[in-house]
Design a protein around this motif. Structure first.
Motif, PDB file in Angstrom:
ATOM      1  N   CYS A   1      -0.801  10.109   4.431  1.00 54.61           N
ATOM      2  CA  CYS A   1      -0.510  11.514   4.082  1.00 54.61           C
ATOM      3  C   CYS A   1       0.991  11.752   4.143  1.00 54.61           C
ATOM      4  O   CYS A   1       1.557  12.417   3.261  1.00 54.61           O
ATOM      5  N   ASP A   2       1.664  11.200   5.166  1.00 60.30           N
ATOM      6  CA  ASP A   2       3.121  11.369   5.266  1.00 60.30           C
ATOM      7  C   ASP A   2       3.817  10.862   4.011  1.00 60.30           C
ATOM      8  O   ASP A   2       4.748  11.489   3.512  1.00 60.30           O
ATOM      9  N   ILE A   3       3.353   9.725   3.509  1.00 59.99           N
ATOM     10  CA  ILE A   3       3.988   9.161   2.310  1.00 59.99           C
ATOM     11  C   ILE A   3       3.706  10.040   1.088  1.00 59.99           C
ATOM     12  O   ILE A   3       4.602  10.351   0.310  1.00 59.99           O
ATOM     13  N   MET A   4       2.449  10.472   0.937  1.00 59.72           N
ATOM     14  CA  MET A   4       2.122  11.319  -0.220  1.00 59.72           C
ATOM     15  C   MET A   4       2.862  12.661  -0.144  1.00 59.72           C
ATOM     16  O   MET A   4       3.213  13.242  -1.171  1.00 59.72           O
ATOM     17  N   LEU A   5       3.124  13.123   1.095  1.00 61.01           N
ATOM     18  CA  LEU A   5       3.843  14.397   1.266  1.00 61.01           C
ATOM     19  C   LEU A   5       5.296  14.319   0.812  1.00 61.01           C
ATOM     20  O   LEU A   5       5.952  15.350   0.637  1.00 61.01           O
ATOM     21  N   LEU A   6       5.799  13.102   0.581  1.00 59.95           N
ATOM     22  CA  LEU A   6       7.153  12.969   0.029  1.00 59.95           C
ATOM     23  C   LEU A   6       7.203  13.570  -1.383  1.00 59.95           C
ATOM     24  O   LEU A   6       8.236  14.047  -1.828  1.00 59.95           O
ATOM     25  N   HIS A   7       6.058  13.513  -2.102  1.00 62.51           N
ATOM     26  CA  HIS A   7       6.048  13.992  -3.494  1.00 62.51           C
ATOM     27  C   HIS A   7       4.995  15.060  -3.761  1.00 62.51           C
ATOM     28  O   HIS A   7       4.970  15.631  -4.840  1.00 62.51           O
ATOM     29  N   LYS A   8       4.063  15.272  -2.812  1.00 59.93           N
ATOM     30  CA  LYS A   8       3.024  16.278  -3.041  1.00 59.93           C
ATOM     31  C   LYS A   8       3.204  17.406  -2.024  1.00 59.93           C
ATOM     32  O   LYS A   8       3.622  17.152  -0.886  1.00 59.93           O
ATOM     33  N   SER A   9       2.842  18.624  -2.425  1.00 64.81           N
ATOM     34  CA  SER A   9       2.962  19.773  -1.524  1.00 64.81           C
ATOM     35  C   SER A   9       1.926  19.680  -0.399  1.00 64.81           C
ATOM     36  O   SER A   9       0.813  19.192  -0.622  1.00 64.81           O
ATOM     37  N   PRO A  10       2.256  20.188   0.795  1.00 59.52           N
ATOM     38  CA  PRO A  10       1.253  20.241   1.868  1.00 59.52           C
ATOM     39  C   PRO A  10       0.053  21.118   1.511  1.00 59.52           C
ATOM     40  O   PRO A  10      -1.004  21.011   2.126  1.00 59.52           O
TER      41      PRO A  10
ATOM     42  N   ILE B   1       0.861  -1.199   0.000  1.00 62.91           N
ATOM     43  CA  ILE B   1       0.000   0.000   0.000  1.00 62.91           C
ATOM     44  C   ILE B   1       0.893   1.244   0.000  1.00 62.91           C
ATOM     45  O   ILE B   1       0.671   2.193  -0.760  1.00 62.91           O
ATOM     46  N   GLU B   2       1.925   1.223   0.840  1.00 59.76           N
ATOM     47  CA  GLU B   2       2.859   2.364   0.913  1.00 59.76           C
ATOM     48  C   GLU B   2       3.520   2.613  -0.436  1.00 59.76           C
ATOM     49  O   GLU B   2       3.642   3.750  -0.877  1.00 59.76           O
ATOM     50  N   LYS B   3       3.935   1.540  -1.093  1.00 57.66           N
ATOM     51  CA  LYS B   3       4.604   1.687  -2.388  1.00 57.66           C
ATOM     52  C   LYS B   3       3.661   2.311  -3.418  1.00 57.66           C
ATOM     53  O   LYS B   3       4.044   3.203  -4.183  1.00 57.66           O
ATOM     54  N   ARG B   4       2.408   1.839  -3.413  1.00 55.66           N
ATOM     55  CA  ARG B   4       1.432   2.380  -4.371  1.00 55.66           C
ATOM     56  C   ARG B   4       1.174   3.859  -4.103  1.00 55.66           C
ATOM     57  O   ARG B   4       1.061   4.666  -5.029  1.00 55.66           O
ATOM     58  N   LEU B   5       1.080   4.224  -2.809  1.00 56.53           N
ATOM     59  CA  LEU B   5       0.853   5.631  -2.455  1.00 56.53           C
ATOM     60  C   LEU B   5       2.029   6.490  -2.927  1.00 56.53           C
ATOM     61  O   LEU B   5       1.845   7.568  -3.507  1.00 56.53           O
ATOM     62  N   ARG B   6       3.235   5.991  -2.684  1.00 58.00           N
ATOM     63  CA  ARG B   6       4.441   6.745  -3.014  1.00 58.00           C
ATOM     64  C   ARG B   6       4.534   6.962  -4.520  1.00 58.00           C
ATOM     65  O   ARG B   6       4.754   8.078  -5.006  1.00 58.00           O
ATOM     66  N   LEU B   7       4.316   5.886  -5.281  1.00 55.87           N
ATOM     67  CA  LEU B   7       4.465   5.999  -6.739  1.00 55.87           C
ATOM     68  C   LEU B   7       3.321   6.805  -7.355  1.00 55.87           C
ATOM     69  O   LEU B   7       3.536   7.557  -8.314  1.00 55.87           O
TER      70      LEU B   7
END
Ligand code: SAH
Length: 242
Positions: free
Chosen positions: A175-184, A143-149
């Motif tokens: 949200c923490d994982i998506m915040l690696l690539h998306k702006s807050p 799930i984490e990998k899918r969110l990140r990619l």
């Protein structure tokens, strides 16, 4: 003829189902489903028999549906939304592998991504994906990998099963994982009880979403880098020149 309809009801009561779904239910002898969904439609089909079980009873409930069909009854197995999106369609097809004499027919319904998007405005105008945060049948690492990619690919992301009592912090982790690539500041939204009593929605930033508690009857929408609010609605521009 031995027949199982696998019917998506749409997000709420029978008025949100398609006419084809209603026709399938009307032509069935018995309607099988999770008790919450059976209760949503029971009053609209007073002549029908129902067989319902609680959450987590999916396999046993679908096995019962197959037994009923083998005995000659026309059966409808119901899911909320679309039966082919985290619903019962796959399981019924798998169980019927050993019973090719049963005809199965999947009847599509409006999935929460679409009905919820309509409540928020137009967040899914561009490429999007759907990710379930439930790790009951999927390892959390996947799930984490899918969110990140998905975040890296700047997709609009719809989150199903965003929370439960046992998984209260999963949305914050996602949200923490998506915040690696998306702006807050990414525009997000959530809709609770779509098409049902108590429908509620909010539009907020990804930074704010991280600190928001939602329940299991909620669908969450995370915008892409172009998503913005227009007159109080969450909109992902398709890219038309104005
Ligand atoms: N088959 C369903 C999805 C089942 S998974 C569909 O296509 O919509 C269950 C998840 O779907 C819930 O945790 C929630 O995220 C979402 N969901 C389904 N119905 C909903 C509704 N009426 N309101 C809000 N979310 C809903």
């Amino acid at each position: 003829m031995k027949k199982i309809y696998i019917v998506g009801l749409g997000p709420g009561g029978v008025e949100q189902a398609t006419q084809r779904a209603v026709t399938a239910l009307e032509s069935s002898d018995i309607i099988v489903g999770y008790d919450v969904y059976v209760n949503l439609i029971k009053d609209s089909f007073p002549q029908k028999s129902f067989y319902s079980t609680g959450m987590r009873g999916e396999t046993q409930r679908c096995q019962k549906a197959v037994e009923l069909a083998l005995s000659g009854q026309t059966v409808s197995v119901i899911s909320s939304g679309d039966a082919g999106v985290y619903g019962m369609a796959g399981l019924i097809c798998e169980l019927c592998e050993a019973h090719p004499e049963i005809e199965t027919e999947v009847v599509s319904g409006i999935t929460a991504a679409c009905s919820g998007a309509a409540v928020l405005g137009a967040p899914l105008m561009h490429d999007f994906c759907v990710i379930s945060l439930s790790d009951l049948m999927t390892p959390w690492e996947k799930i984490e990998k899918r969110l990140r990619l998905a975040a890296e690919a700047d997709l609009v992301i719809c989150l199903y099963n965003p929370s439960s009592r046992k998984r209260a912090d999963y949305l914050a982790r996602a949200c923490d994982i998506m915040l690696l690539h998306k702006s807050p500041e990414t525009v997000c939204g959530y809709v609770k009880n779509i098409g049902r009593e108590g429908e509620e929605y909010a539009i907020l930033t990804l930074g704010e979403l991280k600190n928001t508690k939602v329940d299991m009857f909620t669908t969450v929408f995370v915008g892409n880098s172009q998503t913005r609010t227009i007159n109080g609605k969450m909109v992902t521009p398709r890219g038309y020149e104005l």
